[in-house]
Scaffold this active site. Sequence first.
Site, mmCIF file in Angstrom:
data_model
loop_
_atom_site.group_PDB
_atom_site.id
_atom_site.type_symbol
_atom_site.label_atom_id
_atom_site.label_comp_id
_atom_site.label_asym_id
_atom_site.label_seq_id
_atom_site.Cartn_x
_atom_site.Cartn_y
_atom_site.Cartn_z
ATOM 1 N N SER A 25 98.773 6.227 61.858
ATOM 2 C CA SER A 25 98.849 5.010 62.678
ATOM 3 C C SER A 25 99.886 4.032 62.132
ATOM 4 O O SER A 25 100.033 2.933 62.648
ATOM 5 C CB SER A 25 97.467 4.332 62.746
ATOM 6 O OG SER A 25 96.959 4.089 61.444
ATOM 7 N N ASN A 112 87.164 1.399 56.606
ATOM 8 C CA ASN A 112 86.425 1.071 57.834
ATOM 9 C C ASN A 112 86.150 -0.424 57.970
ATOM 10 O O ASN A 112 86.364 -1.005 59.034
ATOM 11 C CB ASN A 112 85.110 1.856 57.888
ATOM 12 C CG ASN A 112 85.361 3.352 57.960
ATOM 13 O OD1 ASN A 112 86.504 3.793 58.104
ATOM 14 N ND2 ASN A 112 84.300 4.137 57.846
ATOM 15 N N THR A 157 94.008 -20.684 104.670
ATOM 16 C CA THR A 157 92.893 -19.761 104.459
ATOM 17 C C THR A 157 93.273 -18.552 105.319
ATOM 18 O O THR A 157 93.866 -18.712 106.395
ATOM 19 C CB THR A 157 91.536 -20.343 104.917
ATOM 20 O OG1 THR A 157 91.636 -20.688 106.292
ATOM 21 C CG2 THR A 157 91.157 -21.591 104.106
ATOM 22 N N HIS A 158 92.973 -17.366 104.839
ATOM 23 C CA HIS A 158 93.391 -16.117 105.517
ATOM 24 C C HIS A 158 94.913 -16.071 105.701
ATOM 25 O O HIS A 158 95.409 -15.437 106.620
ATOM 26 C CB HIS A 158 92.708 -15.956 106.872
ATOM 27 C CG HIS A 158 91.247 -16.258 106.839
ATOM 28 N ND1 HIS A 158 90.297 -15.314 106.525
ATOM 29 C CD2 HIS A 158 90.564 -17.425 107.027
ATOM 30 C CE1 HIS A 158 89.093 -15.873 106.547
ATOM 31 N NE2 HIS A 158 89.228 -17.161 106.842
ATOM 32 N N SER A 279 120.994 -8.465 93.856
ATOM 33 C CA SER A 279 120.923 -7.061 94.244
ATOM 34 C C SER A 279 122.297 -6.452 94.034
ATOM 35 O O SER A 279 123.317 -7.105 94.238
ATOM 36 C CB SER A 279 120.524 -6.968 95.713
ATOM 37 O OG SER A 279 120.944 -5.733 96.245
ATOM 38 N N LYS A 285 121.140 -11.518 98.223
ATOM 39 C CA LYS A 285 119.792 -11.518 97.639
ATOM 40 C C LYS A 285 119.666 -12.345 96.365
ATOM 41 O O LYS A 285 120.560 -12.376 95.527
ATOM 42 C CB LYS A 285 119.358 -10.064 97.305
ATOM 43 C CG LYS A 285 119.113 -9.202 98.498
ATOM 44 C CD LYS A 285 117.895 -9.591 99.333
ATOM 45 C CE LYS A 285 116.586 -9.262 98.652
ATOM 46 N NZ LYS A 285 116.350 -7.826 98.547
ATOM 47 N N ASN A 287 116.369 -12.396 93.899
ATOM 48 C CA ASN A 287 115.017 -11.843 93.801
ATOM 49 C C ASN A 287 114.188 -12.529 92.716
ATOM 50 O O ASN A 287 114.672 -12.751 91.609
ATOM 51 C CB ASN A 287 115.100 -10.345 93.478
ATOM 52 C CG ASN A 287 115.811 -9.575 94.580
ATOM 53 O OD1 ASN A 287 115.731 -9.941 95.755
ATOM 54 N ND2 ASN A 287 116.521 -8.532 94.194
ATOM 55 N N GLU A 292 107.418 -11.368 89.997
ATOM 56 C CA GLU A 292 107.040 -10.006 90.397
ATOM 57 C C GLU A 292 106.577 -9.191 89.189
ATOM 58 O O GLU A 292 105.607 -8.436 89.259
ATOM 59 C CB GLU A 292 108.227 -9.301 91.067
ATOM 60 C CG GLU A 292 108.511 -9.810 92.460
ATOM 61 C CD GLU A 292 109.754 -9.165 93.048
ATOM 62 O OE1 GLU A 292 109.620 -8.145 93.727
ATOM 63 O OE2 GLU A 292 110.873 -9.664 92.803
ATOM 64 N N TYR A 319 81.460 4.084 62.313
ATOM 65 C CA TYR A 319 82.893 4.202 62.567
ATOM 66 C C TYR A 319 83.268 5.617 63.003
ATOM 67 O O TYR A 319 82.789 6.597 62.452
ATOM 68 C CB TYR A 319 83.696 3.837 61.305
ATOM 69 C CG TYR A 319 85.193 4.034 61.511
ATOM 70 C CD1 TYR A 319 85.964 3.022 62.071
ATOM 71 C CD2 TYR A 319 85.807 5.252 61.201
ATOM 72 C CE1 TYR A 319 87.321 3.208 62.304
ATOM 73 C CE2 TYR A 319 87.166 5.450 61.437
ATOM 74 C CZ TYR A 319 87.908 4.419 61.985
ATOM 75 O OH TYR A 319 89.243 4.614 62.224
ATOM 76 N N GLN A 324 90.779 3.985 66.012
ATOM 77 C CA GLN A 324 92.194 3.764 65.683
ATOM 78 C C GLN A 324 93.008 3.502 66.961
ATOM 79 O O GLN A 324 94.057 2.864 66.927
ATOM 80 C CB GLN A 324 92.753 4.975 64.939
ATOM 81 C CG GLN A 324 94.189 4.833 64.510
ATOM 82 C CD GLN A 324 94.562 5.873 63.463
ATOM 83 O OE1 GLN A 324 94.127 5.799 62.336
ATOM 84 N NE2 GLN A 324 95.348 6.845 63.868
ATOM 85 N N LYS A 327 94.238 -0.243 68.644
ATOM 86 C CA LYS A 327 95.332 -1.141 68.274
ATOM 87 C C LYS A 327 96.418 -1.272 69.317
ATOM 88 O O LYS A 327 96.797 -2.394 69.687
ATOM 89 C CB LYS A 327 95.920 -0.711 66.934
ATOM 90 C CG LYS A 327 95.000 -1.091 65.808
ATOM 91 C CD LYS A 327 95.351 -0.431 64.510
ATOM 92 C CE LYS A 327 94.110 -0.293 63.678
ATOM 93 N NZ LYS A 327 93.053 0.557 64.281
#
Length: 460
Positions: A25, A112, A157-158, A279, A285, A287, A292, A319, A324, A327
């Site tokens: 690890s 441990n 709303t909606h 773009s 564009k 973006n 996002e 344990y 392990q 992490k």
Amino acid sequence: MSDNKTWSGRFNEPVSELVKKYTGSIDFDKRLAKWDIQGSLAHAQMLQQAGVLSAEDLSAIRQGMADIISEIDAGRMIWSLDLEDVHMNIERRLTDKIGDAGKRLHTGRSRNDQVATDIRLWLRDQISDIQVLIRDLQTALVDLAEKNAAVVMPGFTHLQVAQPVSFGHHMLAYVEMLGRDDERMADCRKRVNRMPLGAAALAGTTYPIKRETTAELLGFEQICQNSLDAVSDRDFAIEFTAAASLLMIHLSRLSEELILWMSPRFGFIDIADRFCTGSSIMPQKKNPDVPELVRGKSGRVIGHLTTLLMLMKSQPLAYNKDNQEDKEPLFDTVDTLIDTLRIYADMMRGVTVKPENMRAAVLQGFATATDLADYLVKKGMPFRDSHETVALAVRHADTEGVDLSDLPLETLQSFSNLIDKDVYDVLTPEGSLNARNHIGGTAPEQVLLQVRRWKALLTG
Ligand code: ARG
């Protein structure tokens, strides 16, 4: 300790290269090094006080660890996969430097309880950093709310225009969400801040350890009271990742709104160029990449939550090496959260609000229809009847292609003779906003009160 057999002479052959890579690890847990050393120094000091280590051993350990920290800081520490993980790498380096005193450090503990302690120490610090960043983002949103307390936008709303709201009020909704995220982090930190050290492998140790001493040296609020539980559960990491997931979900919702609002179809806001990309094929564009990606990364953090939950499921006490695997998801959750909060506060400070477009959208959506209904109720009409009366007025305005506030008084009066010229006070978006003047309402006056409340909380 001969190479590749760090744990004993019990084995006849070293592990294969593939197994070494599979079980090691060090590539990811080396980032715990400083917290590992912090834990080791407190453990050594406690052992010395308990008469298990000599004063000379303790001072050699301190000197050796100080050297190792300098090596790590200078990027000179060589991490070896042969030594599997951060704990054994540091112990070996210490022993190379100071000899037997280094070998005595591991008395009365196990990897441990050591690893469980390291993660808790590390996570405790990360949570504190995260809370600072949450508050900075809240501050950015509160500032935006203050500047735009009287800016009307359609509330949805909606995703249909519902009633006018203040843009500041809308921003403060997220400040509230983040406030609860901050509370959740603080609450979770209390359970992270408990010390497993002393549990040793699983059952405790035969040495006369003083766990209270180690806990105090390390600033732990509590000591884990059961050795089996101390080394095996990762519920604190799961809890943190759940709180992180909720936080990411809140930011994902805000991101979705920023993306919509920035689209020319809405045109409510603009995001500074440095948070957007163009773009390669469509020259027009711009973006909203950052929001996002935040929306996308919320899925990644929830994935980590699922990973950690699945990791715990079916693990018998105490344990198991499965742990392990805690992490990488935990580290990535923290990294993602910290980067996201940082970039978000910056981005919100670079948002331009377009009040004219918001106001135009309010007028297109008959957003003050409820206000007209409430007006009729205040003049004596039962609410159900006023609802129907206004529905007919909206239908008429819709066929005429105008807003309710554009209808002449005589036309409005044809729907109810209770209507007088004071009706225009409630039919404007500003009138609608001002009328909702109570705790939690969208009136600019209330928004500014909330701004003041949050400023006091955030600077206090
Ligand atoms: N690298 C291990 C982990 O991350 C440390 C504990 C290993 N303990 C053991 N008995 N193999 O969990």
